[in-house]
Enzyme design. Structure first.
Site, mmCIF file in Angstrom:
data_model
loop_
_atom_site.group_PDB
_atom_site.id
_atom_site.type_symbol
_atom_site.label_atom_id
_atom_site.label_comp_id
_atom_site.label_asym_id
_atom_site.label_seq_id
_atom_site.Cartn_x
_atom_site.Cartn_y
_atom_site.Cartn_z
ATOM 1 N N CYS A 233 0.846 -1.190 0.000
ATOM 2 C CA CYS A 233 0.000 0.000 0.000
ATOM 3 C C CYS A 233 0.890 1.252 0.000
ATOM 4 O O CYS A 233 1.619 1.481 -0.950
ATOM 5 C CB CYS A 233 -0.962 -0.050 1.185
ATOM 6 S SG CYS A 233 -2.145 1.299 1.278
ATOM 7 N N ASP B 137 -8.986 -3.402 -7.293
ATOM 8 C CA ASP B 137 -8.419 -2.170 -6.743
ATOM 9 C C ASP B 137 -8.341 -1.085 -7.823
ATOM 10 O O ASP B 137 -7.259 -0.735 -8.300
ATOM 11 C CB ASP B 137 -7.032 -2.471 -6.171
ATOM 12 C CG ASP B 137 -6.458 -1.344 -5.346
ATOM 13 O OD1 ASP B 137 -7.160 -0.335 -5.129
ATOM 14 O OD2 ASP B 137 -5.301 -1.472 -4.906
ATOM 15 N N HIS C 62 -7.693 -4.473 -2.775
ATOM 16 C CA HIS C 62 -6.556 -3.770 -2.204
ATOM 17 C C HIS C 62 -6.271 -4.408 -0.842
ATOM 18 O O HIS C 62 -7.186 -4.787 -0.122
ATOM 19 C CB HIS C 62 -6.906 -2.285 -2.032
ATOM 20 C CG HIS C 62 -5.778 -1.448 -1.543
ATOM 21 N ND1 HIS C 62 -4.801 -0.939 -2.386
ATOM 22 C CD2 HIS C 62 -5.447 -1.024 -0.298
ATOM 23 C CE1 HIS C 62 -3.935 -0.239 -1.679
ATOM 24 N NE2 HIS C 62 -4.313 -0.275 -0.400
#
Length: 285
Positions: free
Chosen positions: A175, A222, A253
């Site tokens: 991330c 995502d 995600h």
């Protein structure tokens, strides 16, 4: 779970959306405040499930360390195999939740696989990662992007010079950390291999600066992050940068985070992690 709910939570964790507004919108999606509060534990991470490799595992050595950063000392969690030797080294870069039990566990997983692994704490300028999510979000908003990147470049330098490193350094980030792994590929000439899980891509104009190789993992659901894939891949090809790119259909995600119950995808996570270890061993061995 309803994709709109997952998208809302993704917005909450990545944009300046106040918790009160998040809960109000969650209640609208679920039908009531009570339903929203029932769903909330399924969305939020559960660090009680973070430990897959014990912090007391006698096959490993772990310690809290400090190294010089751009704004003073950077704190970090270091793990390596028990037996002394020369090992490839990896910077482990956390999500926008700071250095937490899950990332420490990922660091131990790498050590168990034969790497010297260091997980820096990006929030070191504020004393380290706090316990409350709201405090973490606030502190991330105050970070100086250039100085923070510089402190992670210095983590590469630290590992390259470590007495039990073979001098070859890679990174793996998730991330926010996936974006930082991409930035290290651009800004650290010593970065031999960068692995980015669902991380924001660097500017296309900067891709030619990459000296090593990159491996990229994305969840098929995502949309926010995946919008940057085409330009990044085109720039990688144009600059002749060695790369591997994988999109895991149906995965969200944060699909690798096994403490995030609604987004963790066991099949995708295991496949991606196996590819990560293979890539790092090939590039750093």
């Amino acid at each position: 779970m309803n994709q709109d709910i997952i998208n809302l939570y993704d917005e909450y964790t990545h944009k300046p959306l106040k918790r009160e507004e998040f809960l109000k919108r969650l209640a609208r999606l679920t039908g009531s405040t009570a339903a929203a509060l029932a769903v909330l534990p399924l969305l939020e991470v559960n660090y009680a499930k973070a430990e897959t490799v014990s912090g007391q595992d006698d096959r490993l050595r772990t310690e809290r360390i400090e190294y010089p950063g751009e704004e003073g000392k950077m704190k970090g969690y270091l793990a390596m195999p028990k037996n002394k030797g020369k090992y490839p080294a990896v910077v482990v870069i956390h999500e926008n939740r700071g250095l937490n039990p899950h990332i420490e566990d990922v660091t131990r997983r790498l050590a168990l696989a034969g790497f010297v692994a260091l997980a820096p704490d990006a929030l070191s300028p504020f004393g380290g990662t706090p316990s409350g999510d709201a405090d973490v979000r606030e502190q991330f908003g105050k970070l100086d992007a250039a100085k923070t990147r510089g402190s992670f470049v210095k983590a590469v330098d630290f590992l390259k010079a470590h007495s039990e490193s073979n001098g070859k350094v890679g990174s793996v980030g998730f991330c926010w950390g996936g974006a930082m792994a991409n930035q290290l590929a651009v800004h650290s000439p010593d970065m031999k291999a960068a692995v980015a899980f669902y991380g924001r891509q660097p500017e296309a104009a900067d891709v030619a600066k990459i000296k090593g190789a990159v491996q990229l993992h994305y969840g098929g659901m995502d949309e926010r992050v995946n919008a940057g894939i085409p330009a990044y891949e085109e720039a990688l090809k144009k600059a002749n940068v060695p790369y591997e790119l994988y999109v895991y259909e149906g995965a969200q995600h944060a699909f690798h985070n096994d403490t995030a119950p609604t987004r963790y995808n066991e099949a995708a996570a295991k496949l991606a992690w196996g590819r990560t270890l293979e890539f790092l061993r090939k590039r750093l061995g």
